[in-house]
Design a protein around this motif. Structure first.
Motif, PDB file in Angstrom:
ATOM      1  N   ALA A 197      90.332  61.698  76.744  1.00  0.00           N
ATOM      2  CA  ALA A 197      91.283  62.388  77.642  1.00  0.00           C
ATOM      3  C   ALA A 197      92.725  62.219  77.163  1.00  0.00           C
ATOM      4  N   TRP A 198      92.980  61.249  76.274  1.00  0.00           N
ATOM      5  CA  TRP A 198      94.330  61.087  75.727  1.00  0.00           C
ATOM      6  C   TRP A 198      94.784  62.362  75.020  1.00  0.00           C
ATOM      7  N   ALA A 199      93.829  63.161  74.568  1.00  0.00           N
ATOM      8  CA  ALA A 199      94.174  64.404  73.860  1.00  0.00           C
ATOM      9  C   ALA A 199      94.953  65.368  74.764  1.00  0.00           C
ATOM     10  N   TRP A 200      94.838  65.170  76.080  1.00  0.00           N
ATOM     11  CA  TRP A 200      95.540  66.071  77.017  1.00  0.00           C
ATOM     12  C   TRP A 200      97.002  65.678  77.221  1.00  0.00           C
ATOM     13  N   ALA A 226      97.638  60.185  69.479  1.00  0.00           N
ATOM     14  CA  ALA A 226      96.946  59.992  68.192  1.00  0.00           C
ATOM     15  C   ALA A 226      96.595  58.522  67.987  1.00  0.00           C
ATOM     16  N   PHE A 227      97.525  57.611  68.333  1.00  0.00           N
ATOM     17  CA  PHE A 227      97.239  56.180  68.143  1.00  0.00           C
ATOM     18  C   PHE A 227      96.112  55.727  69.072  1.00  0.00           C
ATOM     19  N   HIS A 228      96.048  56.277  70.279  1.00  0.00           N
ATOM     20  CA  HIS A 228      94.947  55.916  71.184  1.00  0.00           C
ATOM     21  C   HIS A 228      93.623  56.501  70.698  1.00  0.00           C
TER      22      HIS A 228
END
Lengths: 188, 215
Positions: free
Chosen positions: B94-97, B83-85
Motif C-alpha cells: 500500500a506504500w505505492a499509493w 520506494a525505500f519501504h
C-alpha cells in the motif's frame, strides 16, 4: 496453548535471526532447519508436486540468506518470512507457467535420428495402429519388455538396469509378448 | 515434523557455513531521510548557479505556481519514501499509493496552468515553449540522482526490483521537476506539459529497467 507455542516460536526465530545477522552460524543453522516445515506449508498452498515444492523451499532458503540484512529484529519474523515465502512461491508459479507453456512432451523425440532410414522401424510402429493397440493391450511386464528390447532396441543388460527386472525375467516376458502379439495380429 | 530432505539439508549446512555477519539496514524512513538530505545538500551547492531569481520570484508570487512547485516536491519526497519501504519484503504494498495524491495535484495544477495560459494567449498554448530545456533538465538531473538512488536501494535486494526502481524513478523525476521551476519560465504550453510527462515517464521506465537488471 497453540498461541503460546506460536509466541515462543516467533520469539526463538526472531532471536536466532538477530544472532545470525551478527554472525552466529549455529543459530542460523538452527533457524533454517526450524523454518523448513513452515515454508513447506506455505509453498504447498501454491505447488502440489513434492519435487517442485522442495525446489521452491530451497529457493526461499536462498532468498532468506540473500536478504537477511533486511530483517529488523524489532518486527515480527514470521510476517517477514511468510511474505518472502509467498512472493517466491508466486514467482515460481509464474515461471513454471511460462515453462510449461513453451515445452511439449514427445516421448519418441529421443528416438528420431537425422538419417531417415534409422527411423523406419519406429515410423512403421507409429503408422500401424493395429500393432500399437496390440502392444498397449499386453500385460504391463510384457509391454515394458517389448518397448525396451524391441522398440528402443536396448541390450538385455541396459533394459534390466532401466526396468529393475532380471535379465531372465525380461527374456521370458519378451518371448511371451511376441507370442501373444503374433496370435493377436494373425487373428485380426 | 518431517526433517529436511537430503538436498535441503545440504543446502542449509552450506548456507550456515557461509553466513558472514551482515549489517542490518536502518528503518526505511531513516534511509529515505538520509537520501533526501544528501540530495538537498547537493542541490544547495548547484542551485545557486542554476537558478534564475527573476523567474523564481515570478513563480513564487503566483499561488497556483506555488501549489505546482509544492506538488512536484511532495511527489518526489513521497515516492522516495515509498520506494525505500517497498524495497523491504515485509512492508505493505500500500506504500505505492503514498505519492498518488501529490502526483494528481502536480498533474492537475500543471494542466490548469497550461489551460489558463492557453485561454489568455490563444494559439500560443499549443506552441513549443521551452520544451527541450525542460526535457533536458528533468532527464539531466535524474541521471545522477537515479544512479545514486539505485545503489542505495539495491542494498535491500528488493524482491520486486522493477516496481521499487520505478517508484524511485518517480521520486527523482518529481525532485528534478521541482529544480526545473528555479530556472523555467512560469508560462507553459500544453506541449511543454506533454514533454514533462514524457521526461518523467522516460526516467521511470529507465530506472525500472536498470533496477531490474541490477538487483
Amino acid at each position: 496453548m497453540a498461541s503460546d507455542h506460536d509466541a515462543v516460536t516467533e520469539q526463538n526465530w526472531s532471536r536466532w535471526m538477530a544472532a545470525a545477522q551478527d554472525g552466529d552460524r549455529a543459530a542460523y543453522e538452527r533457524l533454517l532447519r526450524d523454518i523448513v516445515p513452515f515454508l513447506r506449508a506455505v509453498v504447498s498452498r501454491f505447488h502440489r508436486a513434492p519435487d517442485r515444492r522442495e525446489d521452491v523451499v530451497q529457493d526461499i532458503l536462498l532468498t532468506v540468506h540473500r536478504v537477511r540484512q533486511t530483517y529488523d529484529p524489532s518486527r515480527p519474523f514470521t510476517h517477514w518470512l511468510a511474505t518472502l515465502a509467498r512472493r517466491r512461491a508466486i514467482d515460481a508459479l509464474r515461471r513454471s507457467g511460462r515453462t510449461d507453456k513453451a515445452e511439449i512432451f514427445d516421448e519418441f523425440a529421443y528416438e528420431t535420428f537425422s538419417d531417415p532410414a534409422a527411423n523406419k522401424e519406429l515410423e512403421a510402429y507409429e503408422s500401424d495402429p493395429g500393432l500399437q493397440s496390440a502392444i498397449a493391450g499386453l500385460p504391463e511386464g510384457q509391454r515394458e519388455a517389448i518397448e525396451l528390447l524391441k522398440l528402443r532396441e536396448l541390450s538385455l543388460v541396459e533394459a534390466s538396469a532401466l526396468s529393475g527386472k532380471s535379465v531372465s525375467a525380461l527374456k521370458v516376458n519378451v518371448h511371451r509378448a511376441i507370442k501373444s502379439l503374433r496370435l493377436r495380429l494373425k487373428g485380426e | 515434523m518431517p526433517p529436511p530432505t537430503h538436498s535441503t539439508d545440504q543446502l542449509i549446512a552450506a548456507l550456515a557455513a557461509s553466513a558472514a555477519p551482515v549489517r542490518r539496514l536502518r528503518p526505511p524512513m531513516i534511509r529515505a531521510l538520509f537520501w533526501l538530505i544528501a540530495v538537498a545538500a547537493v542541490a544547495a551547492v548547484i542551485l545557486p548557479f542554476f537558478a534564475d531569481m527573476t523567474i523564481l520570484s515570478a513563480h513564487l508570487q503566483d499561488w497556483k505556481y506555488r501549489i505546482e512547485m509544492a506538488a512536484t516536491l511532495l511527489t518526489g519526497i513521497a515516492a522516495v519514501v515509498a520506494a525505500f519501504h517497498l524495497s523491504l519484503p515485509d512492508r505493505s504494498t500500500a506504500w505505492a499509493w503514498l505519492p498518488v495524491p501529490f502526483l494528481a495535484l502536480w498533474l492537475g495544477s500543471s494542466g490548469y496552468n497550461c489551460w489558463r495560459d492557453w485561454i489568455e494567449t490563444g494559439a500560443h498554448g499549443w506552441q513549443f515553449g521551452e520544451s527541450a530545456v525542460c526535457f533536458g533538465v528533468i532527464v539531466g538531473f535524474s541521471i545522477p540522482l537515479g544512479a545514486a538512488q539505485l545503489i542505495v536501494l539495491a542494498r535491500a535486494k528488493p524482491m520486486m526490483p522493477g516496481r521499487v526502481a520505478a517508484m524511485g524513478g518517480l521520486g527523482i523525476a518529481g525532485i528534478a521537476a521541482f529544480f526545473l521551476a528555479f530556472n523555467h519560465a512560469p508560462d507553459a504550453s500544453f506541449l511543454d506539459l506533454g514533454w514533462h510527462a514524457v521526461a518523467v515517464g522516460l526516467v521511470v521506465a529507465v530506472t525500472s529497467a536498470v533496477g531490474r537488471l541490477r538487483t
